[in-house]
Design a protein around this motif. Structure first.
Motif, PDB file in Angstrom:
ATOM      1  N   ARG A 218       0.838  -1.222   0.000  1.00  0.00           N
ATOM      2  CA  ARG A 218       0.000   0.000   0.000  1.00  0.00           C
ATOM      3  C   ARG A 218       0.863   1.258   0.000  1.00  0.00           C
ATOM      4  NH1 ARG A 218      -3.414  -3.319   3.332  1.00  0.00           N
ATOM      5  NH2 ARG A 218      -2.302  -2.689   5.209  1.00  0.00           N
ATOM      6  N   GLN A 219       1.923   1.264   0.796  1.00  0.00           N
ATOM      7  CA  GLN A 219       2.803   2.430   0.860  1.00  0.00           C
ATOM      8  C   GLN A 219       3.510   2.669  -0.476  1.00  0.00           C
ATOM      9  OE1 GLN A 219       3.347   4.704   3.156  1.00  0.00           O
ATOM     10  NE2 GLN A 219       2.281   3.881   4.932  1.00  0.00           N
ATOM     11  N   ALA A 220       3.961   1.590  -1.103  1.00  0.00           N
ATOM     12  CA  ALA A 220       4.642   1.727  -2.394  1.00  0.00           C
ATOM     13  C   ALA A 220       3.687   2.245  -3.460  1.00  0.00           C
ATOM     14  CB  ALA A 220       5.237   0.386  -2.819  1.00  0.00           C
ATOM     15  N   ALA A 221       2.452   1.740  -3.465  1.00  0.00           N
ATOM     16  CA  ALA A 221       1.449   2.194  -4.436  1.00  0.00           C
ATOM     17  C   ALA A 221       1.124   3.667  -4.226  1.00  0.00           C
ATOM     18  CB  ALA A 221       0.185   1.345  -4.311  1.00  0.00           C
ATOM     19  N   SER A 222       0.933   4.044  -2.979  1.00  0.00           N
ATOM     20  CA  SER A 222       0.622   5.446  -2.671  1.00  0.00           C
ATOM     21  C   SER A 222       1.768   6.366  -3.070  1.00  0.00           C
ATOM     22  CB  SER A 222       0.336   5.588  -1.170  1.00  0.00           C
ATOM     23  OG  SER A 222       0.126   6.931  -0.813  1.00  0.00           O
ATOM     24  N   LEU A 223       2.998   5.926  -2.823  1.00  0.00           N
ATOM     25  CA  LEU A 223       4.163   6.762  -3.112  1.00  0.00           C
ATOM     26  C   LEU A 223       4.374   6.943  -4.616  1.00  0.00           C
ATOM     27  CD1 LEU A 223       6.519   8.386  -2.109  1.00  0.00           C
ATOM     28  CD2 LEU A 223       7.816   6.260  -1.784  1.00  0.00           C
ATOM     29  N   ILE A 224       4.186   5.878  -5.409  1.00  0.00           N
ATOM     30  CA  ILE A 224       4.399   6.027  -6.857  1.00  0.00           C
ATOM     31  C   ILE A 224       3.354   6.945  -7.469  1.00  0.00           C
ATOM     32  CG2 ILE A 224       3.047   4.014  -7.603  1.00  0.00           C
ATOM     33  CD1 ILE A 224       6.366   5.300  -9.103  1.00  0.00           C
ATOM     34  N   VAL A 225       2.138   6.898  -6.943  1.00  0.00           N
ATOM     35  CA  VAL A 225       1.090   7.804  -7.440  1.00  0.00           C
ATOM     36  C   VAL A 225       1.456   9.249  -7.103  1.00  0.00           C
ATOM     37  CG1 VAL A 225      -1.326   8.480  -7.205  1.00  0.00           C
ATOM     38  CG2 VAL A 225      -0.730   6.059  -7.388  1.00  0.00           C
ATOM     39  N   ARG A 226       1.972   9.471  -5.908  1.00  0.00           N
ATOM     40  CA  ARG A 226       2.406  10.823  -5.520  1.00  0.00           C
ATOM     41  C   ARG A 226       3.546  11.310  -6.413  1.00  0.00           C
ATOM     42  NH1 ARG A 226       4.005  12.064   0.409  1.00  0.00           N
ATOM     43  NH2 ARG A 226       4.025  14.145  -0.531  1.00  0.00           N
ATOM     44  N   LYS A 227       4.498  10.418  -6.712  1.00  0.00           N
ATOM     45  CA  LYS A 227       5.630  10.798  -7.554  1.00  0.00           C
ATOM     46  C   LYS A 227       5.168  11.176  -8.962  1.00  0.00           C
ATOM     47  CE  LYS A 227       9.389  10.703  -6.663  1.00  0.00           C
ATOM     48  NZ  LYS A 227      10.297  11.715  -6.079  1.00  0.00           N
ATOM     49  N   ILE A 228       4.145  10.499  -9.441  1.00  0.00           N
ATOM     50  CA  ILE A 228       3.621  10.793 -10.780  1.00  0.00           C
ATOM     51  C   ILE A 228       2.918  12.148 -10.786  1.00  0.00           C
ATOM     52  CG2 ILE A 228       1.902  10.067 -12.488  1.00  0.00           C
ATOM     53  CD1 ILE A 228       2.558   7.152 -11.578  1.00  0.00           C
ATOM     54  N   ARG A 229       2.139  12.405  -9.753  1.00  0.00           N
ATOM     55  CA  ARG A 229       1.355  13.644  -9.686  1.00  0.00           C
ATOM     56  C   ARG A 229       2.166  14.830  -9.190  1.00  0.00           C
ATOM     57  NH1 ARG A 229      -4.039  10.681  -7.113  1.00  0.00           N
ATOM     58  NH2 ARG A 229      -4.713   9.695  -9.080  1.00  0.00           N
ATOM     59  N   GLU A 230       3.256  14.555  -8.433  1.00  0.00           N
ATOM     60  CA  GLU A 230       4.108  15.627  -7.909  1.00  0.00           C
ATOM     61  C   GLU A 230       5.560  15.332  -8.297  1.00  0.00           C
ATOM     62  OE1 GLU A 230       3.329  16.482  -3.694  1.00  0.00           O
ATOM     63  OE2 GLU A 230       1.643  15.077  -3.846  1.00  0.00           O
ATOM     64  N   PRO A 231       5.945  15.592  -9.536  1.00  0.00           N
ATOM     65  CA  PRO A 231       7.296  15.245 -10.026  1.00  0.00           C
ATOM     66  C   PRO A 231       8.430  15.848  -9.204  1.00  0.00           C
ATOM     67  CG  PRO A 231       5.863  15.872 -11.841  1.00  0.00           C
ATOM     68  CD  PRO A 231       5.121  16.211 -10.590  1.00  0.00           C
ATOM     69  N   GLU A 232       8.175  16.972  -8.548  1.00  0.00           N
ATOM     70  CA  GLU A 232       9.234  17.627  -7.780  1.00  0.00           C
ATOM     71  C   GLU A 232       9.319  17.130  -6.343  1.00  0.00           C
ATOM     72  OE1 GLU A 232      11.301  19.549  -9.399  1.00  0.00           O
ATOM     73  OE2 GLU A 232      10.060  19.140 -11.161  1.00  0.00           O
ATOM     74  N   LEU A 233       8.508  16.145  -5.973  1.00  0.00           N
ATOM     75  CA  LEU A 233       8.508  15.619  -4.610  1.00  0.00           C
ATOM     76  C   LEU A 233       9.876  15.036  -4.272  1.00  0.00           C
ATOM     77  CD1 LEU A 233       6.665  14.930  -2.109  1.00  0.00           C
ATOM     78  CD2 LEU A 233       6.355  12.679  -3.154  1.00  0.00           C
TER      79      LEU A 233
END
Length: 338
Positions: free
Chosen positions: A306-321
């Motif tokens: 779940r954490q990995a899925a949530s993080l990859i979605v964040r990275k896609i939506r927030e490229p500068e994260l």
């Protein structure tokens, strides 16, 4: 039979093509009545929405590439299931590959991901004897999250297990139950997972003023026969040992066999000198079908996914994260073996 198009759906629902598109993409402020009309038209006509084509037109993708090396590993299997479930709940689809340990195949996987237009990659690391990612993964131009059971030195986003915490947690539990001679069976000497667990084991012994005895931590190949032999030799040389920490599923089965060969039994009563308590580091259903059932520190595999899925979605939506480093702790599950 003519292929049903979005234009046909719009005509049947008596709305514009753009309205149908918004309903399909769940965008815009569309009334419930209009949405119901469009969905009814879709069902009546049997329209199938081509998500890949829509993504291509919009220069977006709902595809995530998932690289898994070993489906025989219980942790990898459960993490994979959790990743897929979490991503599908957020509207993403998973493109799964298994390159084994072949660098050329791994590079080919990433090339295939690029050609398929994936939005990001999740890499499930498999080699517990190295603390770095493969170069092609480290340099991957796509948003990427790596999952590992052992510590990694990397600038990429990481989700990892806290093996040191697991070793400390289960050792402290056994000490508080009255055990004073606790051993660790299994894992190769170069295994980073084993090394981290032993650091936690050693820290717990020190906390309670108990000595570290290297002979109580024999390394061996990850197979039942090797673990059985190591257990038998250890118990014959040290008959005061009352508890064993088992490195892996194979170590558990081997330990049970070795314990029986020296005429002792598996159990949690430290005051019965014939009994040896067993504890491990992940839930293994095939072992827990036996009696007694097995005490273990959970691998947190579901939460890892779940954490990995949530993080990859964040990275896609927030490229500068900024790069994230998430370490997950397991929980002690007490059962009949300890």
């Amino acid at each position: 039979m003519k292929k049903v198009s979005i234009i046909d759906v719009a005509k049947r629902a008596e709305v514009s093509v753009s309205t149908v598109s918004l309903v399909l993409r769940q965008k815009g402020k569309i009334s419930e009545a209009t949405i119901a009309r469009v969905q009814a038209a879709i069902e009546e006509l049997g329209y199938v929405h081509n998500v890949a084509a829509a993504n291509l037109r919009a220069s977006t993708s709902n595809l995530i590439g998932l690289i898994v090396h070993d489906f025989n590993d219980a942790f990898s299997t459960r993490v994979t299931a959790s990743v897929v479930q979490a991503l599908e709940a957020q509207g993403f689809m998973v493109f799964l590959t298994q390159p084994s340990d072949n660098p050329q195949r791994l590079e080919q996987c990433l090339l295939s991901f690029t050609r398929q237009g994936v939005a990001g990659v999740i890499y499930l690391a498999a080699n517990a004897t190295r603390d770095t990612l493969p170069e092609v993964i480290e340099n991957c131009p796509l948003p990427l999250v790596a999952i590992s059971q052992s510590p990694l030195q990397s600038a990429r986003d990481l989700v990892m297990r806290d093996n040191r915490q697991a070793g400390s947690l289960v050792t402290r539990y056994l000490i508080e139950r009255g055990h004073r001679n606790i051993a660790y069976i299994g894992g190769g000497k170069d295994c980073l997972i084993r090394q981290q667990r032993l650091l936690g084991y050693q820290a717990a012994l020190k906390q309670y003023g108990m000595p570290w005895r290297e002979e109580f931590t024999p390394a061996c190949a990850d197979e039942t026969h090797a673990a059985s032999l190591a257990t038998r030799e250890l118990l014959e040389a040290n008959n005061k040992i009352t508890a064993l920490l088992c490195h892996s599923p194979n170590a558990i089965i081997g330990c049970i066999d070795g314990i029986q060969q020296v005429g002792r039994t598996v159990g949690k009563d430290v005051f019965l000198t014939q009994q040896v308590s067993l504890a491990g580091f992940e839930d293994m259903m095939h072992v827990n079908l036996t009696s007694p059932s097995f005490t273990y520190v959970s691998s947190a595999s579901d939460e890892t996914g779940r954490q990995a899925a949530s993080l990859i979605v964040r990275k896609i939506r927030e490229p500068e994260l900024a790069a994230q480093r998430i370490t997950l702790s397991g929980q002690l599950v007490v059962r009949g073996s300890a």
